[in-house]
Design an enzyme around this catalytic site. Structure first.
Site, PDB file in Angstrom:
ATOM      1  N   THR A  12       0.823  -1.214   0.000  1.00  0.00           N
ATOM      2  CA  THR A  12       0.000   0.000   0.000  1.00  0.00           C
ATOM      3  C   THR A  12       0.856   1.263   0.000  1.00  0.00           C
ATOM      4  O   THR A  12       0.476   2.275  -0.600  1.00  0.00           O
ATOM      5  CB  THR A  12      -0.954  -0.034   1.212  1.00  0.00           C
ATOM      6  OG1 THR A  12      -1.882  -1.081   0.996  1.00  0.00           O
ATOM      7  CG2 THR A  12      -1.701   1.270   1.391  1.00  0.00           C
ATOM      8  N   SER A  53       1.411  -7.560  -1.317  1.00  0.00           N
ATOM      9  CA  SER A  53       2.165  -8.618  -0.624  1.00  0.00           C
ATOM     10  C   SER A  53       1.405  -9.934  -0.523  1.00  0.00           C
ATOM     11  O   SER A  53       2.013 -10.973  -0.255  1.00  0.00           O
ATOM     12  CB  SER A  53       2.625  -8.135   0.747  1.00  0.00           C
ATOM     13  OG  SER A  53       1.546  -7.985   1.636  1.00  0.00           O
ATOM     14  N   THR A  86       1.568  -4.674   3.948  1.00  0.00           N
ATOM     15  CA  THR A  86       1.352  -5.081   5.338  1.00  0.00           C
ATOM     16  C   THR A  86       0.734  -6.473   5.465  1.00  0.00           C
ATOM     17  O   THR A  86       0.843  -7.098   6.517  1.00  0.00           O
ATOM     18  CB  THR A  86       0.430  -4.073   6.052  1.00  0.00           C
ATOM     19  OG1 THR A  86      -0.806  -4.004   5.354  1.00  0.00           O
ATOM     20  CG2 THR A  86       1.063  -2.696   6.130  1.00  0.00           C
ATOM     21  N   ASP A  87       0.071  -6.931   4.396  1.00  0.00           N
ATOM     22  CA  ASP A  87      -0.675  -8.192   4.517  1.00  0.00           C
ATOM     23  C   ASP A  87       0.205  -9.369   4.927  1.00  0.00           C
ATOM     24  O   ASP A  87      -0.208 -10.219   5.720  1.00  0.00           O
ATOM     25  CB  ASP A  87      -1.378  -8.527   3.203  1.00  0.00           C
ATOM     26  CG  ASP A  87      -2.568  -7.613   2.929  1.00  0.00           C
ATOM     27  OD1 ASP A  87      -2.867  -6.749   3.759  1.00  0.00           O
ATOM     28  OD2 ASP A  87      -3.212  -7.778   1.863  1.00  0.00           O
TER      29      ASP A  87
END
Ligand code: ASP
Length: 354
Positions: A12, A53, A86-87
């Protein structure tokens, strides 16, 4: 203050509107341009990839691991920042941490809001990550988000949307960071680092090891676990209920999988606390007797990375089991002698609590 290399991978923090939704697109230079660089820090950018990710593969992650090693071969580099979605950030960060044997830090960061958002969190996170990377030593791989500094091990994404996206639900953060600097509260506990995996790319004889995760729930049966074994999984993470419990039928499936040389790691779908041998009739007592390895407080994503690292360390099933126990801190140093860990053992003793 020093030279920091930013390795840009997407997420992101590098995302733009695609007409139907956001996706990683920007290059590292664009991402860096949004952030204030701390005084005295010089930055070089390595554009490794720009992907969401959730799409990352083991091959991507091993490319990142190799790149970090190459960057750290330059003694003028003081630290590394990895910008990452971040995932799955907690997975890449933990993989790198298991192999990190350098006093200089590798600091992961990202954002919950896209690159050009007026109220974006990326610029502050990147500034804080640069400051941390230029400042701290002997802390392994770190995650910097929302003014907090977390050890890679144990840290998970805990918010889908809010800016304070990461925490170790079973522990505490290791430092805080602000424009004034980094305040370290404690040093992370880490086992001796594993050497770089030798198989870092899919080989002619096969792919990188397949490691699956299967969640238990009411009415759950061994079908998906057995399907993973049939699909060629070399390791399986069982995401059990409570402190690590399932059913007698799943215990039988675990025993059969382990007998075939499949690594089975036991974690829980509960957010906080360790797995523990308390219950029988399909509980953790029986799962451990069947050959499953308890993963302490690691949650599914990082438990899978622990299994992956063990599977990458050697092809010998007993050696893989020892390597897994080593990275989980559940084996005394003297018993850990796999080809992957022998070199590490020569220089340092495990320092991680189970
Ligand atoms: N979907 C994004 C990713 O690449 C989410 C994020 O970066 O926050 O993980």
């Amino acid at each position: 203050m020093g030279q920091v290399v930013v390795i840009s991978t997407g997420g992101t923090i590098a995302s733009r509107w695609q007409g139907s939704g956001f996706a990683a697109e920007a290059r590292g230079g664009d991402v860096l341009a949004t952030a204030a660089v701390p005084e005295g820090v010089t930055v070089r950018v390595v554009d490794l990839m720009s992907v969401n990710s959730a799409r990352l593969t083991t091959a991507h992650q091993l490319t990142l691991l190799r790149t970090v090693r190459e960057v750290l071969a330059d003694p003028t580099v003081d630290g590394i920042v990895v910008t990452h979605g971040t995932d799955t950030l907690e997975e890449s960060a933990f993989l790198l941490d298991l192999h990190h044997d350098d006093p200089r830090p590798v600091v992961f960061t990202g954002a919950q809001r896209p690159l050009e958002a007026p109220d974006g969190d990326g610029p502050r996170n990147l500034h804080d990550a640069l400051l941390t990377a230029a400042t701290v030593r002997d802390m392994g791989v770190l995650v910097v988000f929302d003014g907090q500094v977390h050890a890679a091990r144990g840290t998970v994404k805990v918010q889908t949307l809010d800016a304070d996206a990461f925490a170790d639900p079973s522990g505490s953060r290791v430092a805080d960071v602000s424009a004034d600097g980094v305040v370290v509260h404690r040093r992370p506990e880490r086992p001796a680092a594993l050497p770089l995996p030798t198989a870092t790319e899919p080989t002619a004889t096969g792919k990188l090891p397949r490691i699956d995760a299967v969640m238990h729930h009411c009415d759950g049966d061994p079908l998906l676990l057995n399907a993973a074994v049939a699909a060629g999984a070399q390791g399986i993470v069982l995401v059990a209920t409570g402190a690590g419990n399932a059913t007698p039928e799943i215990c039988e499936a675990v025993e059969a999988a382990v007998a075939r040389g499949v690594l089975v790691a036991l974690t829980t779908r509960v957010p906080t606390g360790p797995v523990a041998e308390i219950y029988t009739h399909g509980g953790a007592v029986d799962l451990v007797a069947a050959g499953a390895v308890l993963t302490g407080t690691l949650r599914a994503g990082q438990a899978r990375i622990a299994v992956l690292s063990a599977a990458l360390s050697t092809t010998d099933p007993a050696g893989r089991d020892r390597a897994l126990r080593h990275v989980l801190g559940s084996a005394p140093a003297a018993t850990v002698t796999t080809e992957a860990t022998a070199a590490a053992e020569a220089t340092a003793a495990p320092r991680v609590a189970a």
